[in-house]
Design a protein around this motif. Structure first.
Motif, PDB file in Angstrom:
ATOM      1  N   LEU A 211       2.318   0.399   5.376  1.00  0.00           N
ATOM      2  CA  LEU A 211       2.297  -1.058   5.210  1.00  0.00           C
ATOM      3  C   LEU A 211       3.506  -1.689   5.883  1.00  0.00           C
ATOM      4  N   ARG A 212       4.677  -1.051   5.684  1.00  0.00           N
ATOM      5  CA  ARG A 212       5.901  -1.587   6.296  1.00  0.00           C
ATOM      6  C   ARG A 212       5.794  -1.528   7.812  1.00  0.00           C
ATOM      7  N   GLU A 213       5.330  -0.384   8.297  1.00  0.00           N
ATOM      8  CA  GLU A 213       5.285  -0.219   9.742  1.00  0.00           C
ATOM      9  C   GLU A 213       4.322  -1.198  10.394  1.00  0.00           C
ATOM     10  N   ALA A 214       3.193  -1.438   9.720  1.00  0.00           N
ATOM     11  CA  ALA A 214       2.233  -2.414  10.238  1.00  0.00           C
ATOM     12  C   ALA A 214       2.892  -3.782  10.323  1.00  0.00           C
ATOM     13  N   SER A 215       3.664  -4.115   9.307  1.00  0.00           N
ATOM     14  CA  SER A 215       4.335  -5.409   9.276  1.00  0.00           C
ATOM     15  C   SER A 215       5.366  -5.523  10.406  1.00  0.00           C
ATOM     16  N   PHE A 216       6.148  -4.443  10.589  1.00  0.00           N
ATOM     17  CA  PHE A 216       7.128  -4.457  11.680  1.00  0.00           C
ATOM     18  C   PHE A 216       6.420  -4.585  13.022  1.00  0.00           C
ATOM     19  N   ALA A 217       5.292  -3.892  13.149  1.00  0.00           N
ATOM     20  CA  ALA A 217       4.567  -3.908  14.408  1.00  0.00           C
ATOM     21  C   ALA A 217       4.074  -5.310  14.743  1.00  0.00           C
ATOM     22  N   LEU A 218       3.813  -6.112  13.709  1.00  0.00           N
ATOM     23  CA  LEU A 218       3.386  -7.489  13.938  1.00  0.00           C
ATOM     24  C   LEU A 218       4.568  -8.395  14.228  1.00  0.00           C
ATOM     25  N   GLY A 219       5.766  -7.828  14.205  1.00  0.00           N
ATOM     26  CA  GLY A 219       6.933  -8.608  14.573  1.00  0.00           C
ATOM     27  C   GLY A 219       7.677  -9.214  13.408  1.00  0.00           C
ATOM     28  N   ALA A 220       7.324  -8.808  12.205  1.00  0.00           N
ATOM     29  CA  ALA A 220       8.040  -9.355  11.050  1.00  0.00           C
ATOM     30  C   ALA A 220       9.438  -8.742  10.975  1.00  0.00           C
ATOM     31  N   THR A 221      10.380  -9.531  10.479  1.00  0.00           N
ATOM     32  CA  THR A 221      11.728  -8.995  10.298  1.00  0.00           C
ATOM     33  C   THR A 221      11.749  -8.140   9.036  1.00  0.00           C
ATOM     34  N   LYS A 222      12.858  -7.467   8.851  1.00  0.00           N
ATOM     35  CA  LYS A 222      13.019  -6.613   7.668  1.00  0.00           C
ATOM     36  C   LYS A 222      12.872  -7.429   6.389  1.00  0.00           C
ATOM     37  N   ILE A 229       5.580  -8.338   2.043  1.00  0.00           N
ATOM     38  CA  ILE A 229       4.627  -7.228   2.066  1.00  0.00           C
ATOM     39  C   ILE A 229       4.931  -6.256   0.930  1.00  0.00           C
ATOM     40  N   VAL A 230       6.163  -5.747   0.886  1.00  0.00           N
ATOM     41  CA  VAL A 230       6.465  -4.667  -0.049  1.00  0.00           C
ATOM     42  C   VAL A 230       6.517  -5.177  -1.489  1.00  0.00           C
ATOM     43  N   VAL A 231       7.241  -6.282  -1.709  1.00  0.00           N
ATOM     44  CA  VAL A 231       7.353  -6.793  -3.084  1.00  0.00           C
ATOM     45  C   VAL A 231       5.982  -7.179  -3.657  1.00  0.00           C
ATOM     46  N   PRO A 232       5.148  -7.937  -2.929  1.00  0.00           N
ATOM     47  CA  PRO A 232       3.826  -8.227  -3.499  1.00  0.00           C
ATOM     48  C   PRO A 232       3.018  -6.965  -3.790  1.00  0.00           C
ATOM     49  N   ALA A 233       3.132  -5.952  -2.931  1.00  0.00           N
ATOM     50  CA  ALA A 233       2.364  -4.733  -3.157  1.00  0.00           C
ATOM     51  C   ALA A 233       2.843  -3.998  -4.402  1.00  0.00           C
ATOM     52  N   ALA A 234       4.114  -4.180  -4.748  1.00  0.00           N
ATOM     53  CA  ALA A 234       4.679  -3.460  -5.901  1.00  0.00           C
ATOM     54  C   ALA A 234       4.754  -4.343  -7.136  1.00  0.00           C
ATOM     55  N   LEU A 235       4.102  -5.507  -7.074  1.00  0.00           N
ATOM     56  CA  LEU A 235       4.321  -6.522  -8.103  1.00  0.00           C
ATOM     57  C   LEU A 235       4.021  -6.032  -9.524  1.00  0.00           C
ATOM     58  N   SER A 236       2.960  -5.233  -9.695  1.00  0.00           N
ATOM     59  CA  SER A 236       2.621  -4.813 -11.056  1.00  0.00           C
ATOM     60  C   SER A 236       3.750  -3.978 -11.647  1.00  0.00           C
ATOM     61  N   GLY A 237       4.303  -3.071 -10.856  1.00  0.00           N
ATOM     62  CA  GLY A 237       5.405  -2.245 -11.346  1.00  0.00           C
ATOM     63  C   GLY A 237       6.640  -3.082 -11.627  1.00  0.00           C
ATOM     64  N   ILE A 238       6.880  -4.092 -10.776  1.00  0.00           N
ATOM     65  CA  ILE A 238       8.049  -4.950 -10.981  1.00  0.00           C
ATOM     66  C   ILE A 238       7.887  -5.771 -12.256  1.00  0.00           C
ATOM     67  N   PHE A 239       6.698  -6.332 -12.450  1.00  0.00           N
ATOM     68  CA  PHE A 239       6.466  -7.093 -13.682  1.00  0.00           C
ATOM     69  C   PHE A 239       6.588  -6.199 -14.908  1.00  0.00           C
ATOM     70  N   ALA A 240       6.057  -4.996 -14.794  1.00  0.00           N
ATOM     71  CA  ALA A 240       6.165  -4.068 -15.921  1.00  0.00           C
ATOM     72  C   ALA A 240       7.627  -3.837 -16.273  1.00  0.00           C
ATOM     73  N   SER A 241       8.479  -3.686 -15.254  1.00  0.00           N
ATOM     74  CA  SER A 241       9.897  -3.462 -15.544  1.00  0.00           C
ATOM     75  C   SER A 241      10.521  -4.706 -16.179  1.00  0.00           C
TER      76      SER A 241
ATOM     77  N   SER B   2      -0.517 -11.310   3.374  1.00  0.00           N
ATOM     78  CA  SER B   2      -0.297 -10.851   4.741  1.00  0.00           C
ATOM     79  C   SER B   2      -0.842 -11.882   5.731  1.00  0.00           C
ATOM     80  N   ALA B   3      -1.892 -12.614   5.297  1.00  0.00           N
ATOM     81  CA  ALA B   3      -2.433 -13.661   6.158  1.00  0.00           C
ATOM     82  C   ALA B   3      -1.359 -14.715   6.423  1.00  0.00           C
ATOM     83  N   ALA B   4      -0.614 -15.043   5.372  1.00  0.00           N
ATOM     84  CA  ALA B   4       0.440 -16.053   5.512  1.00  0.00           C
ATOM     85  C   ALA B   4       1.482 -15.607   6.533  1.00  0.00           C
ATOM     86  N   VAL B   5       1.833 -14.319   6.481  1.00  0.00           N
ATOM     87  CA  VAL B   5       2.816 -13.804   7.443  1.00  0.00           C
ATOM     88  C   VAL B   5       2.261 -13.953   8.847  1.00  0.00           C
TER      89      VAL B   5
END
Lengths: 330, 302
Positions: A211-222, A229-241, B2-5
């Motif tokens: 997921l990260r690599e795809a995002s970088f490949a699209l030109g997104a910054t770190k 990308i990463v935080v939304p994908a991990a949101l359930s675990g973050i909310f649980a914490s 991801s669409a937003a990005v």
């Protein structure tokens, strides 16, 4: 890993009947000692089962003792007065009032202050540790966080009372009392910070690299990759914490006892003044000894039951969040 | 999301924005410093806490602090009674919680069928780990102190503490047992070993370092716990050492609480000295756990 476990579980019961079967074929000529071995095997099985059952007994014991004494309490004081009353003054001899709402709002005040400290800091620390930190930096920072998590709460209480209040709060807010909710809330927030950081970090690390690599490949910054990308994908675990952190703040005792004082506050407490939370009420009352069988003694259990129900609910929600919204990546 | 990005990136492209790209990069760098600052904050707080405690406590450190008993007079007050109380309670807690915890973990990992009952037990253990410690104190007070009539004694405190750390020990032991390779069990079963022989002679020895590490960490948590002991049975002020299971006791964190609670500054300094001793004990135990983990993780390779 799961598959491996399944096999392991299947293997153990699969083998033991064979051993037992061998014993029953030659019941008289028992040269191998299989029979006595069988007996002791079963006995050990029972003992181990009992060990496992101790945890169940603990739950039964907790709920049993809380409910038993709380029922006695509610026979004396109406549950309506208890759950909806807005004044808490059980120690007054004439016409004591048992409205638990000030204790609950006291607990929530501490929890809210703690969350204001710990949620942003915990999440940012987690993002740094999971996404940015080089291995050597991680190797230093992780143990420091673990150390912070290992400090007893009484020490945080001492720190809040003798450092945060006089050296941080009173210079900025001169009207701060010696015992105040704010210092206790800040200390609770610091105490649970490592837990939020480490659980959220685990959630972030579980997000696949692709997921990260795809995002970088699209030109997104770190930064864009981490936060969108990463935080939304991990949101359930973050909310649980986060929810687990609230539960810990609600159950925290000694920091509040030491730093927040002993005077029950109004329904909307002043963070710069004293307050009593559910937990601190229990400890402060017992420090003054509550004889068994008195209303005072039963009040402890009624408050304990309320506290137990609140934390249990939060823990269940947290577990449900993890199970329900866990993203499964192939 | 991801669409937003994607849209943002397109917009950036459409703007032909070298500058925009540079701005995004700058922002990324700036925010990474903010993230770092959050972690550094935690480190700084730890340092400030340690320095603040050391500043007040070190001048009060002395041998007489360890060897004197409690006193209403700050100059002659010491930790001896509390140290003995902690030693008694924690040893007894370990004696009770370790076998039961390991037994429960073996049951859950090696014996229990995979059905609703086992799942219920497992959920129950996870939930017990989240029960506030002060509620365990009420359990100890209601069941051990009053129902069983042990009163405010060492045995009440130790039983309460044992139940408190049991879920932690069980979960840590389960993880250690789960990490033992399956081939080891299969090999033993193939040679005709019974389930208990497999667990006792093959799984446990391999899992033991992990179990001990988890237990030491759980016990070090128990040493610092104040609330459950205060509720279930410890005395805040005691001037004699316990010498049997039914004696009253006080403990290190409770003595610290007692001193913190007094208005005089000398007692607050004493409390800081007590905290230093408590932290030294805890760091020692944690170092032991790390050493165990390190040593055995190097030794066994599968």
């Amino acid at each position: 890993m799961n598959e491996e476990r399944l096999i392991g579980q299947a293997a153990a019961p699969g083998v033991s009947p064979m051993v037992m079967g061998g014993g029953s074929i030659a019941p008289r000529l028992d040269l191998s000692g299989a029979r006595s071995r069988n007996l002791s095997e079963r006995l050990i099985g029972v003992v181990l089962f009992l060990c496992g059952a101790v945890s169940l007994l603990t739950t039964v014991g907790i709920i049993g003792v809380l409910v038993f004494e709380a029922v006695e309490f509610f026979l004396e004081i109406s549950p309506l007065d208890f759950f909806f009353g807005t004044e808490w003054s059980p120690q007054i001899n004439q016409n004591p009032l048992y409205g638990v709402i000030p204790l609950i709002t006291g607990t929530l005040t501490i929890a809210i202050i703690a969350m204001i400290i710990t949620l942003p800091l915990g999440l940012m620390s987690a993002i740094y540790l999971a996404e940015y930190a080089a291995p050597p930096a991680r190797a230093v920072l992780k143990p420091v966080l673990e150390l912070l998590a290992g400090i007893p709460t009484i020490v945080y209480g001492y720190f809040a009372l003798t450092f945060i209040t006089p050296n941080v709060l009173q210079p900025i807010l001169p009207e701060t009392e010696v015992f105040n909710a704010l210092s206790a809330g800040i200390a609770v927030g610091i105490m649970i910070l490592p837990m939020v950081a480490s659980l959220s970090e685990d959630a972030l690390r579980a997000v696949p690299r692709a997921l990260r690599e795809a995002s970088f490949a699209l030109g997104a910054t770190k930064l864009e990759t981490s936060t969108r990308i990463v935080v939304p994908a991990a949101l359930s675990g973050i909310f649980a914490s986060f929810i687990l952190a609230i539960s810990r703040a609600v159950g925290e005792t000694m920091i509040i006892v030491v730093a927040a004082g002993s005077r029950p506050a109004d329904v909307i407490p002043n963070p710069l003044g004293q307050l009593q939370a559910m937990t601190s009420y229990i400890v402060l009352t017992l420090s003054g000894d509550a004889p068994r069988g008195t209303t005072e003694y039963r009040t402890l259990f009624a408050v304990g039951l309320t506290l137990f129900a609140m934390t249990l609910l939060l823990n269940i929600v947290s577990q449900w969040l993890v199970a329900r919204f866990r993203e499964v990546y192939q | 999301m991801s669409a937003a990005v994607g849209e943002d990136l397109l917009a950036a492209d459409a703007g032909g924005g070298r500058d925009q790209l540079r701005a995004r990069q700058r922002r990324a760098t700036a925010v990474s410093w903010v993230f770092l600052a959050a972690v550094v904050f935690a480190v700084v707080v730890l340092l400030v806490l340690l320095v603040a405690v050391a500043y007040r406590g070190v001048p009060s450190l002395s041998w007489s602090l360890l060897s004197s008993k409690a006193s209403r007079n700050a100059e002659s007050a010491g930790l001896q009674t509390a140290l003995f109380g902690t030693l008694w309670v924690i040893s007894l807690t370990a004696i009770i919680a370790l076998p039961v915890g390991i037994g429960a973990a073996i049951y859950l990992e090696e014996y229990a069928p995979r059905n609703w009952w086992t799942r219920a037990l497992q959920t129950n253990i996870a939930n017990l780990a989240g029960v506030p410690s002060v509620v365990y104190g009420l359990l100890g007070l209601g069941i051990f102190a009053n129902f069983f009539g042990f009163g405010r004694s060492i045995i009440t405190g130790a039983l309460t503490m044992a139940l408190l750390i049991l879920p932690v020990i069980i979960i840590a032991s389960q993880e250690a047992i789960r990490a033992v390779p399956l081939s080891l069990r299969q090999g033993a079963y193939a040679l005709g070993a019974t389930p208990w022989q497999v667990s006792r002679h093959h799984v446990l020895p391999v899992a033991m370092p992990g179990i001990l590490t988890g237990t030491i960490l759980a016990l070090s948590r128990a040493i610092g716990e104040t609330a459950p002991l205060l509720v279930a049975g410890a005395a805040a002020y005691l001037t004699y050492n316990p010498d049997s299971l039914t004696d009253g006791f006080t403990a290190l964190p409770i003595q610290i609480y007692n001193w913190t609670d007094r208005p005089q500054q000398e007692f607050k300094d004493l409390a800081a000295a007590g905290i230093i001793i408590l932290l030294v004990v805890l760091i020692g135990m944690n170092a032991g756990a790390i050493y165990l983990r390190h040593r055995f993780s190097k030794k066994t390779r599968w």
